[in-house]
Design an enzyme around this catalytic site. Structure first.
Site: not given
Ligand code: CIR
Length: 267
Positions: A170, A257
């Site tokens: 991201h 996140c």
């Molecule tokens: C994903 O791959 O969607 C999750 N394992 C991690 C999400 C992390 N979210 C973020 O950076 N906002």
């Protein structure tokens, strides 16, 4: 842009506990499954850090059908004027957004939705004092950014489309807002020129994994284990709070996140 409060001052946050299914969460590289007990401990420490600033934190129960639901940031974007339900680009995460919508309609009169066909995840969106930066990534596409732009224009927000570095999950994996004019960024993201006009503090070499921090009221909350960057931020005058993140990191997750941060309008 009609922002009457600072972009890092919030009265509320929403988090969600990790469930047993978190061991099956998405990850770019498999370094082993997260340990749920340790993840829960880190999560509790994170919530305590948010609460220590005086904010109200609503912690939702785990969603076992969605292994990545602990990473609530990707499901919605909360402004002062209203909330926008995202449309995650990861097929296994698509359903999380609508579920978060059920909580947000209790807090906001205006809850808008990205209907598609595009995709956008909250992790690709950095809201600063003057603009909304969105990085295109494997999860966020041009159509998703355009739909967000159309939706938030009614509240006076300007969206600037950028690129998330290749191979980075991201946009905010590589940067964070520290105050109204300062960004914490990896050198690789800053090298793209996307933060022209901002003051930028770089993560220390070899500590790029801590670029995902959050400014939440008077605290900068960052993952434990990155002492040189923590020292830099401390020396720059920030009140740094360290929280363990080893288990979320196995799933490419960091400090931003794990929460939605916002100030809902009085109702
Ligand atoms: C994903 O791959 O969607 C999750 N394992 C991690 C999400 C992390 N979210 C973020 O950076 N906002």
């Amino acid at each position: 842009m009609q922002v009457s409060r600072k972009s890092y001052r919030f009265t509320h946050a929403i988090t969600r506990k990790p469930g047993h299914s978190v061991v099956g969460g998405l990850r770019a590289v498999d370094t082993g499954a997260p340990d749920l007990q340790l993840f829960l401990q880190h999560h509790a420490d994170y919530v305590a850090a948010l609460e220590s600033t005086g904010a109200t934190v609503q912690t939702l129960e785990a969603l076992e059908d969605y292994p990545d639901a602990v990473f609530v940031e990707d499901s919605a974007l909360c402004f002062q004027e209203g909330a926008v339900i995202m449309r995650p680009g990861a097929p296994t995460r698509l359903g999380e957004a609508g579920i978060m919508g059920e909580t947000l309609v209790e807090l906001y009169e205006e809850v808008l939705r990205i209907e598609g066909p595009g995709h956008i995840e909250g992790g690709d969106v950095l809201v600063t004092e003057k603009e909304v930066l969105v990085g295109l990534s494997a999860r966020t596409d041009v159509a998703g950014v355009e739909e967000l732009q159309q939706l938030v224009a009614r509240w006076g927000y300007r969206v600037r489309e950028l690129k998330t570095p290749e191979g980075v999950l991201h946009f905010k994996t590589d940067c964070s807002l520290l105050d109204e004019e300062t960004i914490l960024s990896t050198r690789r993201l800053d090298a793209s020129g996307c933060f022209e006009g901002y003051r930028v503090i770089h993560t220390a070499e070899g500590e790029e994994a801590c670029a995902n921090a959050i400014r939440f009221n008077d605290l900068v909350i960052m993952p434990d284990g990155f002492p040189r960057t923590a020292d830099k931020l401390h020396d720059a005058g920030y009140n740094v709070r360290l929280v363990g993140n080893s288990e979320a990191a196995k799933l490419d997750g960091g400090m931003s996140c794990l929460s939605l941060r916002f100030t809902p309008p009085a109702r």
